[in-house]
Scaffold this motif. Structure first.
Motif, PDB file in Angstrom:
ATOM      1  N   GLY A   1       0.815  -1.218   0.000  1.00  0.00           N
ATOM      2  CA  GLY A   1       0.000   0.000   0.000  1.00  0.00           C
ATOM      3  C   GLY A   1       0.843   1.260   0.000  1.00  0.00           C
ATOM      4  N   VAL A   2       1.963   1.235   0.732  1.00  0.00           N
ATOM      5  CA  VAL A   2       2.843   2.398   0.787  1.00  0.00           C
ATOM      6  C   VAL A   2       3.424   2.693  -0.589  1.00  0.00           C
ATOM      7  CG1 VAL A   2       4.836   0.998   1.475  1.00  0.00           C
ATOM      8  CG2 VAL A   2       4.798   3.444   2.000  1.00  0.00           C
ATOM      9  N   ALA A   3       3.728   1.637  -1.356  1.00  0.00           N
ATOM     10  CA  ALA A   3       4.266   1.831  -2.699  1.00  0.00           C
ATOM     11  C   ALA A   3       3.232   2.468  -3.616  1.00  0.00           C
ATOM     12  CB  ALA A   3       4.731   0.485  -3.273  1.00  0.00           C
ATOM     13  N   ARG A   4       2.022   1.990  -3.544  1.00  0.00           N
ATOM     14  CA  ARG A   4       0.980   2.563  -4.402  1.00  0.00           C
ATOM     15  C   ARG A   4       0.773   4.042  -4.092  1.00  0.00           C
ATOM     16  NH1 ARG A   4      -5.399   0.882  -4.699  1.00  0.00           N
ATOM     17  NH2 ARG A   4      -6.102   2.804  -5.704  1.00  0.00           N
ATOM     18  N   MET A   5       0.813   4.386  -2.812  1.00  0.00           N
ATOM     19  CA  MET A   5       0.596   5.787  -2.431  1.00  0.00           C
ATOM     20  C   MET A   5       1.683   6.696  -2.980  1.00  0.00           C
ATOM     21  SD  MET A   5      -0.768   5.566   1.489  1.00  0.00           S
ATOM     22  CE  MET A   5      -1.937   4.299   1.983  1.00  0.00           C
ATOM     23  N   THR A   6       2.933   6.272  -2.864  1.00  0.00           N
ATOM     24  CA  THR A   6       4.006   7.130  -3.363  1.00  0.00           C
ATOM     25  C   THR A   6       4.017   7.177  -4.884  1.00  0.00           C
ATOM     26  OG1 THR A   6       6.373   7.637  -3.236  1.00  0.00           O
ATOM     27  CG2 THR A   6       5.779   5.317  -3.313  1.00  0.00           C
TER      28      THR A   6
END
Length: 253
Positions: free
Chosen positions: A134-139
């Protein structure tokens, strides 16, 4: 206002006096604009100590149970977490992961500092567990930098009182820029690569041993079998698919 009251009047001064948290790399946090603070998760107190040393307000995604209590206790708890800047996410629904990501994206597009625990739950044994994407998608969707954060707790005994209190450390790494992957949000291989890079930086900062298994899977197996985390990890294999990656990163678990 309640957030700043807690930080500078009610809790902050007392916590700093008693625990004396040591901070490194605070200058890496941008003075303005959105960014993600991606941290390891060792204690329920992580979300208290990290914002103490950051000048700007940090918003975390918190499990909805903190906001749904009843009676006086529930009311006070809801008021506390709301005033402290936490945003509730429902981790029980089928769309929990997507809802959490959309909430994070909304906060980032509003220029906020978003605190995230990519492991999705507290470490069951002090090691660093596989991060969720999820953190990757956000960035990737927002283009905001990710700052790896390492929380550390070392045993410390107060010489006069004889109390055992942890020595708290917070290390914030240099911003990670993933602009080279622009336009590739949604590609699970890219998102896994970005997440692994973030987890590697957290591991380097914290000095933790890395375990390529989801912490939530380990906890579930521990509850079911009564085995230790090490015993469970020795039996588990890294997940073959990325479905579990979408589970929401949260305040605590």
């Amino acid at each position: 206002m309640f957030y700043w009251f807690l930080k500078f009047v009610a809790l902050g001064p007392v916590l700093k006096l008693v625990y004396r948290p040591r901070a490194e790399g605070v200058h890496n946090v941008p003075r303005t604009g959105a960014a993600i603070l991606a941290s390891n998760h060792l204690s329920a107190a992580d979300w208290v100590f990290m914002p103490l040393i950051v000048r700007r307000r940090v918003t975390f995604l918190a499990k909805a149970e903190y906001f749904t209590g009843t009676g006086l206790k529930g009311t006070l708890q809801r008021a506390f977490f709301t005033g402290a800047g936490q945003v509730p996410i429902d981790r029980s629904s089928a769309s929990a992961a997507e809802d959490a990501i959309l909430t994070g994206l909304r906060l980032l597009r509003a220029g906020r500092l978003l605190g995230i625990y990519p492991e999705g739950t507290r470490s069951p044994d002090g090691r660093l567990y596989r991060g969720k994407t999820g953190v990757a998608r956000m960035t990737l969707e927002t283009g905001v930098p990710v700052l790896p954060v390492a929380m550390t707790y070392r045993p410390r005994r107060l010489p006069v009182l004889g109390w055992n209190l942890p020595a708290v450390g917070i290390r914030i790494g240099e911003p990670l820029d993933f602009s080279r992957y622009e336009g590739l949000a949604g590609d699970r291989f890219v998102e896994r690569s970005v997440t692994d890079e973030i987890m590697y930086e957290i591991m380097t900062l914290s000095g933790q041993e890395y375990v390529d298994v989801y912490g939530a899977r380990v906890k579930t197996s521990m509850d079911a079998t009564g085995a230790s985390a090490s015993e469970v990890v020795s039996r588990l294999q890294p997940p073959a698919d990325e479905a579990a990656d979408r589970a929401p990163e949260s305040l605590a678990g």
